[in-house]
Design a protein around this motif. Sequence first.
Motif, PDB file in Angstrom:
ATOM      1  N   TYR A  67     -32.823 -34.560 -13.999  1.00  0.00           N
ATOM      2  CA  TYR A  67     -33.794 -34.263 -13.399  1.00  0.00           C
ATOM      3  C   TYR A  67     -33.476 -34.587 -12.100  1.00  0.00           C
ATOM      4  O   TYR A  67     -32.281 -34.552 -11.502  1.00  0.00           O
ATOM      5  CB  TYR A  67     -34.425 -35.778 -13.562  1.00  0.00           C
ATOM      6  N   GLN A  68     -34.626 -33.504 -11.083  1.00  0.00           N
ATOM      7  CA  GLN A  68     -34.636 -33.007  -9.327  1.00  0.00           C
ATOM      8  C   GLN A  68     -35.347 -33.209  -9.443  1.00  0.00           C
ATOM      9  O   GLN A  68     -36.855 -32.897  -9.787  1.00  0.00           O
ATOM     10  CB  GLN A  68     -34.014 -32.163  -9.340  1.00  0.00           C
ATOM     11  N   ASN A  69     -35.751 -34.488  -8.457  1.00  0.00           N
ATOM     12  CA  ASN A  69     -36.806 -34.738  -8.245  1.00  0.00           C
ATOM     13  C   ASN A  69     -37.363 -34.123  -7.191  1.00  0.00           C
ATOM     14  O   ASN A  69     -37.464 -34.955  -5.482  1.00  0.00           O
ATOM     15  CB  ASN A  69     -38.006 -37.001  -7.790  1.00  0.00           C
ATOM     16  N   VAL A  70     -37.521 -32.953  -6.605  1.00  0.00           N
ATOM     17  CA  VAL A  70     -37.480 -32.258  -5.474  1.00  0.00           C
ATOM     18  C   VAL A  70     -38.572 -30.962  -5.689  1.00  0.00           C
ATOM     19  O   VAL A  70     -38.718 -30.636  -6.926  1.00  0.00           O
ATOM     20  CB  VAL A  70     -36.141 -31.719  -5.164  1.00  0.00           C
ATOM     21  N   GLY A  71     -38.137 -29.969  -4.555  1.00  0.00           N
ATOM     22  CA  GLY A  71     -39.221 -29.002  -4.888  1.00  0.00           C
ATOM     23  C   GLY A  71     -38.496 -27.890  -4.918  1.00  0.00           C
ATOM     24  O   GLY A  71     -36.902 -27.719  -4.543  1.00  0.00           O
ATOM     25  N   LEU A  72     -38.527 -26.645  -5.583  1.00  0.00           N
ATOM     26  CA  LEU A  72     -37.863 -25.424  -5.726  1.00  0.00           C
ATOM     27  C   LEU A  72     -36.736 -25.011  -4.530  1.00  0.00           C
ATOM     28  O   LEU A  72     -35.284 -25.377  -4.883  1.00  0.00           O
ATOM     29  CB  LEU A  72     -38.584 -24.608  -6.466  1.00  0.00           C
ATOM     30  N   GLU A  73     -37.617 -24.861  -3.425  1.00  0.00           N
ATOM     31  CA  GLU A  73     -36.122 -24.639  -2.214  1.00  0.00           C
ATOM     32  C   GLU A  73     -35.365 -25.757  -1.551  1.00  0.00           C
ATOM     33  O   GLU A  73     -34.507 -25.228  -1.801  1.00  0.00           O
ATOM     34  CB  GLU A  73     -37.323 -24.477  -1.225  1.00  0.00           C
ATOM     35  N   ASN A  74     -35.528 -26.737  -2.750  1.00  0.00           N
ATOM     36  CA  ASN A  74     -34.983 -27.385  -2.621  1.00  0.00           C
ATOM     37  C   ASN A  74     -33.336 -28.017  -3.631  1.00  0.00           C
ATOM     38  O   ASN A  74     -32.646 -29.125  -3.763  1.00  0.00           O
ATOM     39  CB  ASN A  74     -35.265 -29.119  -1.828  1.00  0.00           C
ATOM     40  N   ALA A  75     -33.738 -27.506  -4.801  1.00  0.00           N
ATOM     41  CA  ALA A  75     -32.842 -27.696  -5.851  1.00  0.00           C
ATOM     42  C   ALA A  75     -31.576 -27.598  -5.812  1.00  0.00           C
ATOM     43  O   ALA A  75     -31.127 -26.742  -4.958  1.00  0.00           O
ATOM     44  CB  ALA A  75     -33.522 -26.963  -6.894  1.00  0.00           C
ATOM     45  N   GLU A  76     -30.901 -28.316  -6.004  1.00  0.00           N
ATOM     46  CA  GLU A  76     -29.736 -28.206  -6.440  1.00  0.00           C
ATOM     47  C   GLU A  76     -29.520 -27.705  -7.831  1.00  0.00           C
ATOM     48  O   GLU A  76     -29.817 -27.819  -8.569  1.00  0.00           O
ATOM     49  CB  GLU A  76     -28.478 -29.858  -6.265  1.00  0.00           C
ATOM     50  N   VAL A  77     -28.186 -26.482  -7.479  1.00  0.00           N
ATOM     51  CA  VAL A  77     -27.798 -25.387  -8.301  1.00  0.00           C
ATOM     52  C   VAL A  77     -26.052 -25.455  -8.659  1.00  0.00           C
ATOM     53  O   VAL A  77     -25.321 -24.559  -8.412  1.00  0.00           O
ATOM     54  CB  VAL A  77     -27.933 -24.123  -8.087  1.00  0.00           C
ATOM     55  N   ARG A  92     -40.250 -18.158  -3.329  1.00  0.00           N
ATOM     56  CA  ARG A  92     -40.203 -19.275  -4.741  1.00  0.00           C
ATOM     57  C   ARG A  92     -39.007 -18.607  -5.700  1.00  0.00           C
ATOM     58  O   ARG A  92     -38.294 -18.801  -6.674  1.00  0.00           O
ATOM     59  CB  ARG A  92     -40.845 -19.891  -4.964  1.00  0.00           C
ATOM     60  N   LEU A  93     -39.777 -16.672  -5.841  1.00  0.00           N
ATOM     61  CA  LEU A  93     -39.218 -16.324  -6.627  1.00  0.00           C
ATOM     62  C   LEU A  93     -37.608 -15.868  -6.890  1.00  0.00           C
ATOM     63  O   LEU A  93     -37.063 -15.636  -7.203  1.00  0.00           O
ATOM     64  CB  LEU A  93     -40.136 -15.012  -7.244  1.00  0.00           C
ATOM     65  N   ALA A  94     -37.923 -15.571  -4.842  1.00  0.00           N
ATOM     66  CA  ALA A  94     -36.127 -15.176  -4.855  1.00  0.00           C
ATOM     67  C   ALA A  94     -35.196 -16.540  -4.896  1.00  0.00           C
ATOM     68  O   ALA A  94     -33.614 -16.835  -5.612  1.00  0.00           O
ATOM     69  CB  ALA A  94     -35.870 -14.577  -3.499  1.00  0.00           C
ATOM     70  N   ASP A  95     -35.008 -18.143  -4.787  1.00  0.00           N
ATOM     71  CA  ASP A  95     -35.548 -18.733  -5.319  1.00  0.00           C
ATOM     72  C   ASP A  95     -34.305 -19.019  -6.847  1.00  0.00           C
ATOM     73  O   ASP A  95     -33.939 -19.350  -7.094  1.00  0.00           O
ATOM     74  CB  ASP A  95     -35.949 -20.249  -5.155  1.00  0.00           C
ATOM     75  N   MET A  96     -35.328 -18.488  -7.383  1.00  0.00           N
ATOM     76  CA  MET A  96     -35.382 -18.614  -9.341  1.00  0.00           C
ATOM     77  C   MET A  96     -34.732 -17.876  -9.094  1.00  0.00           C
ATOM     78  O   MET A  96     -33.585 -17.612  -9.699  1.00  0.00           O
ATOM     79  CB  MET A  96     -36.666 -17.942  -9.750  1.00  0.00           C
ATOM     80  N   ARG A  97     -34.451 -17.016  -8.589  1.00  0.00           N
ATOM     81  CA  ARG A  97     -33.727 -15.733  -9.269  1.00  0.00           C
ATOM     82  C   ARG A  97     -31.708 -15.504  -8.103  1.00  0.00           C
ATOM     83  O   ARG A  97     -30.692 -15.851  -9.176  1.00  0.00           O
ATOM     84  CB  ARG A  97     -33.830 -14.191  -8.510  1.00  0.00           C
ATOM     85  N   ARG A  98     -31.453 -16.725  -7.379  1.00  0.00           N
ATOM     86  CA  ARG A  98     -30.604 -17.743  -7.137  1.00  0.00           C
ATOM     87  C   ARG A  98     -30.241 -18.592  -7.815  1.00  0.00           C
ATOM     88  O   ARG A  98     -28.434 -18.927  -8.633  1.00  0.00           O
ATOM     89  CB  ARG A  98     -31.032 -18.599  -5.304  1.00  0.00           C
ATOM     90  N   MET A  99     -31.153 -19.500  -8.979  1.00  0.00           N
ATOM     91  CA  MET A  99     -30.850 -20.061  -9.831  1.00  0.00           C
ATOM     92  C   MET A  99     -29.716 -19.755 -11.345  1.00  0.00           C
ATOM     93  O   MET A  99     -29.395 -20.469 -12.067  1.00  0.00           O
ATOM     94  CB  MET A  99     -31.996 -20.339  -9.847  1.00  0.00           C
TER      95      MET A  99
END
Length: 244
Positions: free
Chosen positions: A102-112, A134-141
């Motif tokens: 679990y990560q109790n954070v927003g997408l922009e702060n998610a660790e990958v 946020r879509l760009a963040d998803m691509r980064r993950m």
Amino acid sequence: MSLVETNGTGYASNADWSAYATAYDLLSRHNPEYKALMREFEEFLAEIDAPKIIYDVGGGTGNYTEIAARLCPESSICLVEPDPGMMQAAKVKLSARKNVTYQNVGLENAEVPEEADLLISVHSLYAMPDPHQRLADMRRMLRRGGLLYLVDLGRPMDVQDWRRFLFSRIRQEHGLFGALMIFWQGRQIAKQNKAIFEAQQDGTYWTHSADEIAAAVTAAGFDILDQRSVYRGYSDLLVCRATP
């Protein structure tokens, strides 16, 4: 697209997501359209090779994480959810699943720590600040060639329309008294759906057409493999592949 602040919640403000969490899972039990979405996700997982790494972004109370953990027991799954009420409900629900973190954070702060083979985002992107970013963040993950399973609420939430639809369907199954009891138990859902509608109206939450979300997904670095309208036409479902 909304550029509003989140006040540390990971969601643009308006709906009280922790309050929503107390009744949210009534959707999975009594809303036929929500149940149809979960069945579609199960069918999707059955058609692909089991992913090694999965992120469920904005995973709420963990319904989609639960499906992934059950059908992909060898996968490593991370539920990313900023709201503490939603997260607590998810942890209780998933307590027996040993392949979930679990990560109790927003997408922009998610660790990958490791790029994902599959990223799930169901009815959460529209409520995030700056959904294009946020879509760009998803691509980064995601690793190159990784899959994005995206369902997003795009059209304004007509609360009266949903109330009529759900009451009719629930009454058919549970009778008048049963329907009234379920609606009483789920009154928080109606309250928060009204807040969602108001946030859509004032631009806090993102509304979009099918063409607009397709353009945003493509611009973020994805090829669209499948796209269709779901959830009685209120939402878009897209299966996408991360491009180089």
